[in-house]
Design a protein around this motif. Structure first.
Motif, PDB file in Angstrom:
ATOM      1  N   GLN A  36       9.992   0.365   2.270  1.00 50.35           N
ATOM      2  CA  GLN A  36      11.258  -0.222   2.851  1.00 50.35           C
ATOM      3  C   GLN A  36      10.788  -1.380   3.689  1.00 50.35           C
ATOM      4  O   GLN A  36      11.596  -2.073   4.156  1.00 50.35           O
ATOM      5  CB  GLN A  36      11.872   0.677   3.595  1.00 50.35           C
ATOM      6  N   GLY A  37       9.526  -1.563   3.667  1.00 50.93           N
ATOM      7  CA  GLY A  37       8.803  -2.972   3.928  1.00 50.93           C
ATOM      8  C   GLY A  37       8.841  -2.699   5.606  1.00 50.93           C
ATOM      9  O   GLY A  37       8.676  -3.827   6.476  1.00 50.93           O
ATOM     10  N   GLU A  38       8.729  -1.636   6.141  1.00 49.13           N
ATOM     11  CA  GLU A  38       8.459  -1.490   7.609  1.00 49.13           C
ATOM     12  C   GLU A  38       7.238  -1.629   7.915  1.00 49.13           C
ATOM     13  O   GLU A  38       6.076  -1.267   7.350  1.00 49.13           O
ATOM     14  CB  GLU A  38       9.085  -0.149   8.068  1.00 49.13           C
ATOM     15  N   ALA A  39       6.910  -2.420   9.193  1.00 51.09           N
ATOM     16  CA  ALA A  39       5.802  -2.646   9.404  1.00 51.09           C
ATOM     17  C   ALA A  39       5.136  -1.465  10.364  1.00 51.09           C
ATOM     18  O   ALA A  39       5.728  -1.403  11.567  1.00 51.09           O
ATOM     19  CB  ALA A  39       5.429  -4.163  10.110  1.00 51.09           C
ATOM     20  N   LEU A  40       4.303  -0.633   9.857  1.00 46.42           N
ATOM     21  CA  LEU A  40       3.883   0.551  10.819  1.00 46.42           C
ATOM     22  C   LEU A  40       2.559   0.329  11.087  1.00 46.42           C
ATOM     23  O   LEU A  40       1.552  -0.362  10.586  1.00 46.42           O
ATOM     24  CB  LEU A  40       3.860   1.722   9.795  1.00 46.42           C
ATOM     25  N   HIS A  41       2.348   0.721  12.543  1.00 44.37           N
ATOM     26  CA  HIS A  41       0.813   0.813  13.001  1.00 44.37           C
ATOM     27  C   HIS A  41       0.150   2.156  12.534  1.00 44.37           C
ATOM     28  O   HIS A  41       0.284   3.158  13.145  1.00 44.37           O
ATOM     29  CB  HIS A  41       0.781   0.674  14.453  1.00 44.37           C
ATOM     30  N   ILE A  42      -0.669   1.797  11.350  1.00 45.90           N
ATOM     31  CA  ILE A  42      -1.196   3.358  11.083  1.00 45.90           C
ATOM     32  C   ILE A  42      -2.851   3.079  11.590  1.00 45.90           C
ATOM     33  O   ILE A  42      -3.468   2.122  11.240  1.00 45.90           O
ATOM     34  CB  ILE A  42      -1.468   3.523   9.372  1.00 45.90           C
ATOM     35  N   VAL A  43      -3.354   4.374  12.227  1.00 47.38           N
ATOM     36  CA  VAL A  43      -4.568   4.146  12.445  1.00 47.38           C
ATOM     37  C   VAL A  43      -5.333   5.283  11.819  1.00 47.38           C
ATOM     38  O   VAL A  43      -4.815   6.412  11.716  1.00 47.38           O
ATOM     39  CB  VAL A  43      -4.833   4.437  14.075  1.00 47.38           C
ATOM     40  N   ASP A  44      -6.341   4.968  11.035  1.00 53.11           N
ATOM     41  CA  ASP A  44      -6.973   5.905  10.120  1.00 53.11           C
ATOM     42  C   ASP A  44      -8.421   6.630  11.023  1.00 53.11           C
ATOM     43  O   ASP A  44      -9.155   5.788  11.219  1.00 53.11           O
ATOM     44  CB  ASP A  44      -7.480   5.255   8.854  1.00 53.11           C
ATOM     45  N   VAL A  45      -8.334   7.540  11.279  1.00 56.39           N
ATOM     46  CA  VAL A  45      -9.593   8.003  12.239  1.00 56.39           C
ATOM     47  C   VAL A  45     -10.457   8.698  11.462  1.00 56.39           C
ATOM     48  O   VAL A  45     -11.557   9.292  11.923  1.00 56.39           O
ATOM     49  CB  VAL A  45      -9.041   8.866  13.513  1.00 56.39           C
ATOM     50  N   ARG A  46     -10.593   8.507   9.908  1.00 56.45           N
ATOM     51  CA  ARG A  46     -11.724   9.120   9.240  1.00 56.45           C
ATOM     52  C   ARG A  46     -13.092   8.228   9.625  1.00 56.45           C
ATOM     53  O   ARG A  46     -12.696   7.132  10.062  1.00 56.45           O
ATOM     54  CB  ARG A  46     -11.495   9.114   7.979  1.00 56.45           C
TER      55      ARG A  46
END
Lengths: 381, 191
Positions: B104-114
């Protein structure tokens, strides 16, 4: 503590077990996919698969599955892992443990020479059985001259026999442009300054000089004339050509096998060639004398091996028993040879290009391209 | 993709099977859980065999890169407890919801901890890579007033990361349950 001994077993020795239908238990330690794809088979052979990396910690799981009183051959891709596992089995007290010299790579490359017959003019006919891949090639020797048909990539076995017989190679022929193995034809022709014959319709794209195989233009081996008579028999490829030798032997290439028939799809033109294949099998071959001994370029199952390892059958007998010669309905025939075929051989397109001279892979790559089973027949045993 | 950050490199060039697997097993025994080992090998057989061995032992086969004649394998040492997914951080989000919100075009703060090698072989577009072990030192990259979605492979490491963030005063943090194992949306692969 004494070091337990494990012994190498050569491909030639494994061949003795298969031909003699003797009992041999194989522990194949390659990964599961490699084993499912392709393995050593024979009527006396029982094999199981446990990848070597499952046996790094303990050998017990393998030990439990081995029969008590039987030689055990450990097999891997190249040798190292089978030796590793065989040594652990021996350390655990297991007797009669062997590992396969050269692994499946060596197995794929081994050729077993079988003498088929003495010819009418004093010549000899040999069949070379490539056990691991089911490829068959031939040598005719007469009066110090020789011809090789459908040569394998590895030419040592031919060179050995030529040297033993004091013969000079004068002709090399391929019944068709091979898709399952790399032909040794060019190498041999260059080495002995022999003529390399190919069916012109299969050779339209080749990048080197060759002599055209044409009906009516017989090839003579030796002074006493062992006549090799080419017959145009399209179907597996558009150029497929058979040979009649000494009025006794029919070298059928990949058109007719002992228990199956050739597949027409390896050059991408299955539908186009169905009619040719049917015409060759149900009309052209039918006109040939029934006493001819059919000597194909492949076998698919160890059940096709005769008592000394030969792969041969009388044409008349094949017309009675080969299922591929009993499909009377044309539509059913078309479906049999075009639908539900076994998977195509590994790297078959690159193999065809290599045989045309368009690709020149190094030896390791060539070996890799040929790994796996032969799948030139419509029936997958 | 060159010079991925790994914890140790094992050179098995020129060695034939079984040695690449034997050496990998031994070397991995000396690593800590979660650390990544790069194995360089020239034996083509090492590809199927290392993958088969990793599958059997539960270690994570992250990926394979070929350069010239050399195969670079990346394997992460897995602790058997990680597979249990003992999730305790209460605020979670499903991969489906993350996917829907992104679409839906939402700007998410995704943190990938791998680990960086895992991230390189495929991550959610726009995700920021901070391995769980580095998180404590890199908090200055994360604004505590923002909302964050934390991602790992299975949801276990991200759960630990969420707990750590909560302790540090981050209160708008969600753990993406089941991690990348359950992700069927777009992924980005670093070349």
């Amino acid at each position: 503590m004494t070091t337990p001994t494990v012994t190498k077993m050569s491909a030639k020795e494994v061949t003795r077990f298969i031909i003699g239908k003797e009992a041999l238990f194989i522990l194949d330690v390659r990964n599961e996919d490699a084993y499912q794809d392709w393995k050593i088979e024979g009527e006396g052979i029982v094999s199981i698969n446990i990848p070597y990396y499952e046996l790094l910690d303990e050998i017990e799981p393998a030990l439990k599955q081995l029969p008590p009183e039987q030689p055990v051959l450990v097999v891997c891709a190249k040798e190292g892992s089978s030796q590793f596992v065989a040594e652990q089995l021996a350390e655990a007290g297991r007797k009669d443990v062997f590992y396969l010299e050269g692994g499946m790579k060596g197995w794929s490359e081994y050729l077993e020479p079988v003498k088929i017959a003495d010819l009418s003019q004093g010549g000899e006919l040999y069949q070379f059985v490539r056990m691991g891949k089911g490829c068959l090639s031939y040598m005719i020797i007469s009066e110090g001259e020789a011809a090789i048909i459908d040569s394998a990539r590895m030419t040592d076995a031919y060179q050995q026999l030529l040297a033993d017989k004091g013969a000079v190679l004068t002709h090399v022929m391929d019944t068709h442009l091979h898709a399952d193995h790399i032909s040794g034809g060019r190498t041999l022709a260059a080495k002995y300054d022999a003529q390399y014959h190919l069916p012109p319709k299969d050779a339209e794209e080749v990048t080197f000089d060759y002599t055209k195989l044409v009906e009516g233009s017989n090839i003579v081996v030796g002074k006493e004339e062992i006549i090799v008579q080419p017959i145009y028999t399209p179907g597996h490829t558009i150029g497929s050509t058979s040979f009649i030798i000494d009025d006794q032997y029919l070298l059928s290439g990949d058109i007719l096998f002992i228990e199956s028939i050739g597949r027409p799809d390896l050059a991408g033109l299955a539908e186009d060639w169905v009619g040719d294949l049917r015409e060759t099998l149900y009309a052209r071959y039918k006109q040939l004398p029934e006493h001819l001994m059919v000597l194909p370029a492949h076998f698919a199952s160890p059940s096709e091996l005769g008592e000394d390892g030969r792969v041969a059958g009388q044409l008349g007998v094949l017309y009675q028993h080969n299922p591929g010669l009993h499909i009377h309905d044309e539509e059913e025939f078309r479906r049999t040879v075009t639908e539900n075929l076994p998977p195509q051989p590994h790297a078959y397109q690159d193999i065809r290009k290599t045989n045309m001279g368009k690709l020149e892979p190094d030896e390791d790559t060539q070996r890799e391209m040929e790994i796996g089973p032969n799948r030139c027949a419509v029936h997958d045993n | 993709m060159s010079a991925l950050k790994v914890d140790q490199v094992l050179d098995c060039k020129g060695l034939a099977c079984p040695m690449p697997v034997v050496r990998t097993k031994k070397t991995l025994e000396g690593l800590n859980t979660g650390e990544v080992l790069e194995i360089m090998a020239t034996d083509r057989g090492s590809v199927a065999d290392l993958q088969g061995w990793a599958k059997r032992t539960g270690h994570q086969y992250i990926g394979l890169k070929e350069s010239g004649q050399v195969f670079h394998h990346y394997i992460r040492k897995v602790d058997p407890t990680e597979l249990k997914e003992a999730v305790s951080y209460p605020h979670t989000i499903t991969p489906e919801e993350v996917k829907a919100r992104l679409s839906q075009g939402e700007a998410l703060h995704i943190v990938d901890v791998r680990e960086p090698a895992e991230f390189a072989f495929g991550h959610i577009p726009g995700a920021l890579s901070i391995p769980v072990g580095d998180l404590d030192n890199r908090l200055d990259e994360l604004d505590a007033s923002d909302s964050f979605i934390i991602v790992c492979r299975s949801g276990y490491r991200s759960d630990l990361a969420c707990q750590l963030l909560e302790e540090k005063g981050y209160h708008k943090v969600k753990n993406m349950v089941h991690g990348m194992n359950a992700w069927d949306g777009d992924i980005l692969i670093n070349d």
